[in-house]
Design a protein around this motif. Structure first.
Motif, PDB file in Angstrom:
ATOM      1  N   PRO A  90      17.667  60.632  12.849  1.00 30.49           N
ATOM      2  CA  PRO A  90      17.290  60.364  11.463  1.00 30.49           C
ATOM      3  C   PRO A  90      18.405  59.680  10.681  1.00 30.49           C
ATOM      4  CG  PRO A  90      18.007  62.622  11.669  1.00 30.49           C
ATOM      5  CD  PRO A  90      18.109  62.025  13.055  1.00 30.49           C
ATOM      6  N   ILE A  91      18.026  59.098   9.556  1.00 29.98           N
ATOM      7  CA  ILE A  91      18.997  58.652   8.558  1.00 29.98           C
ATOM      8  C   ILE A  91      19.276  59.863   7.681  1.00 29.98           C
ATOM      9  CG2 ILE A  91      19.410  57.157   6.581  1.00 29.98           C
ATOM     10  CD1 ILE A  91      19.464  55.752   9.300  1.00 29.98           C
ATOM     11  N   ILE A  92      20.520  60.338   7.693  1.00 26.99           N
ATOM     12  CA  ILE A  92      20.843  61.594   7.008  1.00 26.99           C
ATOM     13  C   ILE A  92      21.523  61.392   5.662  1.00 26.99           C
ATOM     14  CG2 ILE A  92      21.008  62.905   9.148  1.00 26.99           C
ATOM     15  CD1 ILE A  92      24.054  62.607   8.968  1.00 26.99           C
ATOM     16  N   GLY A  93      21.862  60.152   5.326  1.00 31.23           N
ATOM     17  CA  GLY A  93      22.538  59.930   4.055  1.00 31.23           C
ATOM     18  C   GLY A  93      22.319  58.530   3.527  1.00 31.23           C
ATOM     19  N   ILE A  94      22.100  58.430   2.213  1.00 35.50           N
ATOM     20  CA  ILE A  94      22.051  57.142   1.521  1.00 35.50           C
ATOM     21  C   ILE A  94      23.059  57.238   0.385  1.00 35.50           C
ATOM     22  CG2 ILE A  94      20.642  55.472   0.275  1.00 35.50           C
ATOM     23  CD1 ILE A  94      18.176  56.647   1.627  1.00 35.50           C
ATOM     24  N   GLU A  95      24.226  56.671   0.601  1.00 35.38           N
ATOM     25  CA  GLU A  95      25.267  56.699  -0.424  1.00 35.38           C
ATOM     26  C   GLU A  95      24.905  55.714  -1.526  1.00 35.38           C
ATOM     27  OE1 GLU A  95      29.177  58.133  -1.714  1.00 35.38           O
ATOM     28  OE2 GLU A  95      27.607  58.819  -0.364  1.00 35.38           O
ATOM     29  N   LYS A  96      24.948  56.178  -2.770  1.00 34.96           N
ATOM     30  CA  LYS A  96      24.565  55.318  -3.889  1.00 34.96           C
ATOM     31  C   LYS A  96      25.653  55.296  -4.947  1.00 34.96           C
ATOM     32  CE  LYS A  96      19.574  55.700  -3.278  1.00 34.96           C
ATOM     33  NZ  LYS A  96      18.264  55.866  -3.944  1.00 34.96           N
ATOM     34  N   ASN A  97      25.702  54.182  -5.658  1.00 37.41           N
ATOM     35  CA  ASN A  97      26.630  54.045  -6.770  1.00 37.41           C
ATOM     36  C   ASN A  97      25.983  54.677  -7.998  1.00 37.41           C
ATOM     37  OD1 ASN A  97      28.462  53.347  -8.702  1.00 37.41           O
ATOM     38  ND2 ASN A  97      28.343  51.136  -8.366  1.00 37.41           N
ATOM     39  N   GLU A  98      26.291  55.932  -8.252  1.00 35.87           N
ATOM     40  CA  GLU A  98      25.637  56.665  -9.323  1.00 35.87           C
ATOM     41  C   GLU A  98      26.093  56.233 -10.705  1.00 35.87           C
ATOM     42  OE1 GLU A  98      26.475  60.673  -8.357  1.00 35.87           O
ATOM     43  OE2 GLU A  98      25.115  60.733  -6.652  1.00 35.87           O
ATOM     44  N   ASP A  99      27.154  55.421 -10.797  1.00 36.93           N
ATOM     45  CA  ASP A  99      27.647  54.966 -12.097  1.00 36.93           C
ATOM     46  C   ASP A  99      27.090  53.601 -12.483  1.00 36.93           C
ATOM     47  OD1 ASP A  99      29.058  57.232 -12.452  1.00 36.93           O
ATOM     48  OD2 ASP A  99      30.991  56.408 -11.878  1.00 36.93           O
ATOM     49  N   ASP A 100      26.227  53.056 -11.620  1.00 40.13           N
ATOM     50  CA  ASP A 100      25.625  51.761 -11.943  1.00 40.13           C
ATOM     51  C   ASP A 100      24.437  51.997 -12.858  1.00 40.13           C
ATOM     52  OD1 ASP A 100      24.635  49.246 -12.101  1.00 40.13           O
ATOM     53  OD2 ASP A 100      24.310  48.960  -9.954  1.00 40.13           O
ATOM     54  N   LYS A 101      24.632  51.834 -14.135  1.00 41.75           N
ATOM     55  CA  LYS A 101      23.587  52.104 -15.122  1.00 41.75           C
ATOM     56  C   LYS A 101      22.826  50.841 -15.523  1.00 41.75           C
ATOM     57  CE  LYS A 101      24.939  56.360 -15.218  1.00 41.75           C
ATOM     58  NZ  LYS A 101      24.164  57.396 -14.521  1.00 41.75           N
ATOM     59  N   LYS A 102      23.110  49.712 -14.858  1.00 39.36           N
ATOM     60  CA  LYS A 102      22.446  48.473 -15.230  1.00 39.36           C
ATOM     61  C   LYS A 102      21.031  48.380 -14.656  1.00 39.36           C
ATOM     62  CE  LYS A 102      26.678  45.738 -15.753  1.00 39.36           C
ATOM     63  NZ  LYS A 102      27.415  44.531 -15.333  1.00 39.36           N
ATOM     64  N   THR A 103      20.766  49.169 -13.642  1.00 36.59           N
ATOM     65  CA  THR A 103      19.442  49.149 -13.039  1.00 36.59           C
ATOM     66  C   THR A 103      18.793  50.507 -13.197  1.00 36.59           C
ATOM     67  OG1 THR A 103      20.378  49.764 -10.893  1.00 36.59           O
ATOM     68  CG2 THR A 103      20.116  47.417 -11.341  1.00 36.59           C
ATOM     69  N   ILE A 104      17.472  50.518 -13.117  1.00 42.48           N
ATOM     70  CA  ILE A 104      16.734  51.773 -13.242  1.00 42.48           C
ATOM     71  C   ILE A 104      17.075  52.692 -12.074  1.00 42.48           C
ATOM     72  CG2 ILE A 104      14.438  52.807 -13.312  1.00 42.48           C
ATOM     73  CD1 ILE A 104      13.424  50.262 -14.611  1.00 42.48           C
TER      74      ILE A 104
END
Length: 319
Positions: A115-129
């Motif tokens: 499985p894919i166990i992680g999707i790292e995201k930029n949580e400080d990117d507020k320019k997109t929904i």
């Protein structure tokens, strides 16, 4: 016409700037200013999902030579979404050879059903929904054993530990999107966990027993970048690049995930006192709510081999 993609410069919880010498805490990512400029004609854009993938050319120069081509079929909650094709830099490192071997399959051992166990995201990117994905991570291959038989497979390139593959760290930077890399060690900037202890009764007397620490990464879990990801430079080894299947990656990257709650004071207190609920929840940070599985993987056969062995066959998948 030019396109620029900028990741914000990071700050720690106390407001000070994050720098490469600092040891980041979980949930606090380095966000050095990164700039990628390219012509609009060389950009692959998944407009319906709002993601833009930079071209294959590396920001620091030409890419290493692709020696082999492998594929991964993905499904979300049992529904097939398509195939991602990866070009492997087979001549760059023993880690690349290990990844190639496991992608092709060796005596039934491969990434199939992982499985894919992680999707790292930029949580400080507020320019997109939606939060911007940085990279996705597959589950590791836990045991070097032939499925069904349990027979040891000890001829995987680099051996059965991370001792050889860790030497490849830093050879190629994670300086753009669509790079494929293998995790070979934990982040050395992070403090090592203390061994947990508990009291057990032995013949009427209490003894303190220490639980074993989690094993080091064995050089099998792989990641695919959606943006320049310098954090991976100290833990992963770049082994190839995505050649096609960008729409498949966009669908995976858009999935909602378990939020990283490590900055919560309640979580920090619970973790500091060894509350197992905090440790369990931490393992789930970044995990997609949907079940993403690699349903099939293998190596594309050469045209000569296709003509000789199986005319019309496009790929050789692991079983």
């Amino acid at each position: 016409m030019m396109m620029m993609m900028i990741a914000k410069c990071g700050h720690d919880d106390d407001g000070s700037k994050t720098n490469p010498e600092c040891a980041p805490t979980r949930g606090t990512r380095r966000r050095d200013v990164l700039l990628v400029a390219t012509t609009a004609a060389s950009v692959v854009e998944i407009s319906s999902l709002g993601y833009v993938f930079p071209p294959v050319a590396s920001a620091s120069g030409s890419s290493p030579a692709v020696t082999n081509t492998v594929f991964f079929e993905f499904a979300i909650d049992g529904q097939r979404i398509g195939k991602v094709v990866v070009g492997v830099y087979g001549d760059t490192s023993v880690t690349a050879q290990r990844f190639l071997t496991l992608s092709k399959g060796i005596r039934g051992l491969s990434y199939r059903r992982k499985p894919i166990i992680g999707i790292e995201k930029n949580e400080d990117d507020k320019k997109t929904i939606e939060e911007t994905p940085l990279w996705i991570t597959s589950a590791p291959i836990a045991k070097f054993e032939a499925p069904g038989t349990g027979d040891a497979i000890d001829d995987v390139p680099g051996g059965l530990t991370n001792e050889e593959v860790v030497k490849d760290v830093g050879k190629i930077k994670h300086d753009r999107a669509n790079l494929v890399s293998v995790q070979v060690r934990e982040d050395p900037r992070m403090p090592k966990p203390e061994p947990k202890s508990k009291l057990v009764s032995n013949r009427g007397k209490f003894e303190r027993v220490y639980e074993p620490l989690p094993p080091e990464p064995n050089g099998t879990s792989f990641s695919i970048t959606y943006a320049p990801s310098a954090d991976l430079d100290v833990t992963n080894v770049v082994v190839g690049e995505v050649l096609s299947g960008f729409d498949v990656l966009a669908k995976i990257g858009a999935l909602p995930t378990v939020p990283d709650n490590s900055n919560s004071p309640f979580f920090q207190v619970a973790k500091s006192i060894g509350d197992k609920r905090a440790l369990v929840s931490e393992k789930g940070f970044g995990k997609p709510f949907a079940k993403v599985i690699i349903t099939q993987n293998g190596e594309f056969a050469s045209k000569t081999e296709e003509g000789e062995k199986d005319e019309g066959r496009e790929e050789k998948g692991s079983q």
